[in-house]
Design a protein around this motif. Structure first.
Motif, mmCIF file in Angstrom:
data_model
loop_
_atom_site.group_PDB
_atom_site.id
_atom_site.type_symbol
_atom_site.label_atom_id
_atom_site.label_comp_id
_atom_site.label_asym_id
_atom_site.label_seq_id
_atom_site.Cartn_x
_atom_site.Cartn_y
_atom_site.Cartn_z
ATOM 1 N N ALA A 156 0.828 -1.201 0.000
ATOM 2 C CA ALA A 156 0.000 0.000 0.000
ATOM 3 C C ALA A 156 0.864 1.254 0.000
ATOM 4 N N LEU A 157 1.887 1.244 0.860
ATOM 5 C CA LEU A 157 2.793 2.386 0.904
ATOM 6 C C LEU A 157 3.530 2.546 -0.413
ATOM 7 N N SER A 158 3.791 1.442 -1.079
ATOM 8 C CA SER A 158 4.530 1.500 -2.335
ATOM 9 C C SER A 158 3.794 2.303 -3.402
ATOM 10 N N CYS A 159 2.478 2.328 -3.329
ATOM 11 C CA CYS A 159 1.715 3.115 -4.305
ATOM 12 C C CYS A 159 2.116 4.582 -4.231
ATOM 13 N N LEU A 160 2.351 5.080 -3.004
ATOM 14 C CA LEU A 160 2.792 6.451 -2.837
ATOM 15 C C LEU A 160 4.228 6.623 -3.295
ATOM 16 N N LEU A 161 5.058 5.646 -2.953
ATOM 17 C CA LEU A 161 6.466 5.734 -3.322
ATOM 18 C C LEU A 161 6.639 5.696 -4.824
ATOM 19 N N LEU A 162 5.887 4.830 -5.488
ATOM 20 C CA LEU A 162 6.053 4.685 -6.927
ATOM 21 C C LEU A 162 5.593 5.923 -7.683
ATOM 22 N N ALA A 163 4.727 6.717 -7.053
ATOM 23 C CA ALA A 163 4.332 7.969 -7.685
ATOM 24 C C ALA A 163 5.527 8.884 -7.863
ATOM 25 N N GLY A 164 6.485 8.751 -6.931
ATOM 26 C CA GLY A 164 7.682 9.565 -7.026
ATOM 27 C C GLY A 164 8.844 8.854 -7.673
ATOM 28 N N LEU A 212 20.364 3.600 -16.427
ATOM 29 C CA LEU A 212 20.196 2.182 -16.119
ATOM 30 C C LEU A 212 18.783 1.841 -15.682
ATOM 31 N N GLY A 213 17.812 2.708 -15.994
ATOM 32 C CA GLY A 213 16.433 2.432 -15.639
ATOM 33 C C GLY A 213 16.083 2.724 -14.194
ATOM 34 N N ARG A 214 17.037 3.266 -13.433
ATOM 35 C CA ARG A 214 16.778 3.554 -12.035
ATOM 36 C C ARG A 214 15.947 4.822 -11.896
ATOM 37 N N PRO A 215 15.235 4.973 -10.737
ATOM 38 C CA PRO A 215 14.441 6.190 -10.541
ATOM 39 C C PRO A 215 15.307 7.440 -10.604
ATOM 40 N N ARG A 216 14.759 8.489 -11.203
ATOM 41 C CA ARG A 216 15.485 9.758 -11.219
ATOM 42 C C ARG A 216 15.605 10.288 -9.787
ATOM 43 N N PRO A 217 16.670 11.033 -9.505
ATOM 44 C CA PRO A 217 16.838 11.571 -8.145
ATOM 45 C C PRO A 217 15.639 12.410 -7.728
ATOM 46 N N ASN A 218 15.049 12.063 -6.591
ATOM 47 C CA ASN A 218 13.952 12.835 -6.016
ATOM 48 C C ASN A 218 13.814 12.420 -4.552
ATOM 49 N N ILE A 219 12.977 13.119 -3.808
ATOM 50 C CA ILE A 219 12.882 12.870 -2.376
ATOM 51 C C ILE A 219 12.374 11.468 -2.073
ATOM 52 N N PHE A 220 11.510 10.919 -2.942
ATOM 53 C CA PHE A 220 10.982 9.573 -2.705
ATOM 54 C C PHE A 220 12.074 8.526 -2.889
ATOM 55 N N LEU A 235 20.102 -6.220 -13.720
ATOM 56 C CA LEU A 235 20.089 -7.678 -13.669
ATOM 57 C C LEU A 235 19.022 -8.242 -12.737
ATOM 58 N N VAL A 236 18.592 -7.482 -11.735
ATOM 59 C CA VAL A 236 17.566 -7.996 -10.827
ATOM 60 C C VAL A 236 16.162 -7.633 -11.284
ATOM 61 N N LEU A 237 16.038 -6.722 -12.256
ATOM 62 C CA LEU A 237 14.738 -6.395 -12.809
ATOM 63 C C LEU A 237 14.393 -7.359 -13.936
ATOM 64 N N SER A 241 10.087 -5.789 -8.422
ATOM 65 C CA SER A 241 11.542 -5.897 -8.328
ATOM 66 C C SER A 241 12.161 -4.598 -7.834
ATOM 67 N N LYS A 242 11.607 -3.453 -8.234
ATOM 68 C CA LYS A 242 12.106 -2.176 -7.737
ATOM 69 C C LYS A 242 11.921 -2.079 -6.216
ATOM 70 N N LEU A 243 10.768 -2.559 -5.740
ATOM 71 C CA LEU A 243 10.511 -2.530 -4.304
ATOM 72 C C LEU A 243 11.412 -3.512 -3.557
ATOM 73 N N ALA A 244 11.747 -4.624 -4.204
ATOM 74 C CA ALA A 244 12.684 -5.575 -3.600
ATOM 75 C C ALA A 244 14.081 -4.967 -3.535
ATOM 76 N N HIS A 245 14.476 -4.237 -4.587
ATOM 77 C CA HIS A 245 15.785 -3.584 -4.599
ATOM 78 C C HIS A 245 15.866 -2.520 -3.518
ATOM 79 N N ALA A 246 14.752 -1.854 -3.262
ATOM 80 C CA ALA A 246 14.704 -0.851 -2.195
ATOM 81 C C ALA A 246 14.537 -1.491 -0.822
ATOM 82 N N ARG A 247 14.343 -2.821 -0.788
ATOM 83 C CA ARG A 247 14.170 -3.614 0.430
ATOM 84 C C ARG A 247 12.823 -3.393 1.088
#
Length: 256
Positions: A11-19, A26-34, A73-75, A88-94
């Motif tokens: 549920a929290l990830s829905c907010l995080l993924l918005a950011g 490399l497909g990683r999230p752009r730098p931002n507060i989230f 490689l993990v995505l 997979s992004k949420l797993a990488h963020a733990r």
């Protein structure tokens, strides 16, 4: 209890993924507060809740690069696997455990054949490009991993020999070594999964759309398999699977 925790994290990830939905290198999230502050903080709490090692030490340059190279490689290999990529992004963020990732080897093939291509050759070409890209990245990952392993050995030697390191520094040091080793194991696990996915896709493409391009794809997959055998033959210290680490626990990673 774990199920309710996983639901809360999703549920929290829905907010995080918005950011974190936009991507940079490399497909990683752009730098931002989230991506830079909220996701790592939630991931650290989630990892500790699951009993995983989590160090507050700053990452070294090599540890940062190791995590950057692990990202692809993990995505999932295909960008059309939208839901699996977000997990997979949420797993990488733990925020989620690595066990939450999909192990469906047919997913890549479904994504590969769901799009619009000019001909069957385009699908085989994409398969070859993905396998070759993984092969090149694995070579870079191994070189980076060896530097991290050597640094971790020096870290542990100093920790054992020095009387000047305060007690509060000792647990974070060993936790960081555990994190690094867990990341390497995770990358190799997902790289092997990618290899299986590519082989599944090639066999099924040949059944559905036989093509001479299959020869090139087969060579790329064989080269990836060879590189994987070398890249994942690492002189690990053994802290992740050592005493006190449950055999069923999946690899851990901290997103820098």
């Amino acid at each position: 209890m774990f199920a309710s925790h996983a639901l809360a994290a999703m549920a929290l990830s829905c907010l995080l993924l918005a950011g974190c939905s936009t991507t940079g290198d490399l497909g990683r999230p752009r730098p931002n507060i989230f991506a830079d502050q909220i996701a790592p903080a939630v991931g650290d709490w989630s990892a500790r809740f699951r009993g995983e090692a989590s160090s507050w030490f700053h990452l070294t340059d090599d540890e940062e690069r190791l995590r950057d190279r692990a990202w692809r490689l993990v995505l999932p290999a295909h960008e059309r696997s939208d839901f699996d990529r977000e997990v997979s992004k949420l797993a990488h963020a733990r925020i989620l455990p690595v066990e939450a990732q999909s192990n469906d080897i047919a997913a890549y093939h479904r994504a590969l054949t769901s799009g619009s291509f000019a001909s069957q050759a385009s699908r085989y070409n994409r398969l070859s490009e993905d396998a070759n890209g993984d092969r090149l990245l694995l070579g870079q990952f191994r070189a980076n991993a060896l530097r991290v392993i050597n640094a971790d050995r020096a870290r542990l030697r100093t920790l054992d020999a020095s009387q000047l390191v305060p007690p509060e520094q000792r647990d974070p040091a060993t936790q960081r070594v555990t994190e690094n080793e867990g990341l390497m194991l995770w990358v190799c696990e997902r790289a092997r999964f990618r290899l299986k996915s590519y082989r599944f896709s090639l066999d099924n493409l040949m059944v559905e759309m036989p093509s001479r391009e299959a020869v090139r794809a087969e060579r790329a997959i064989m080269a990836l398999e060879s590189e994987l055998g070398t890249a994942c033959n690492l002189p690990l210290i053994g802290v992740f699977s050592g005493a006190g680490a449950p055999a069923s626990r999946g690899p851990v990673v901290y997103k820098g």
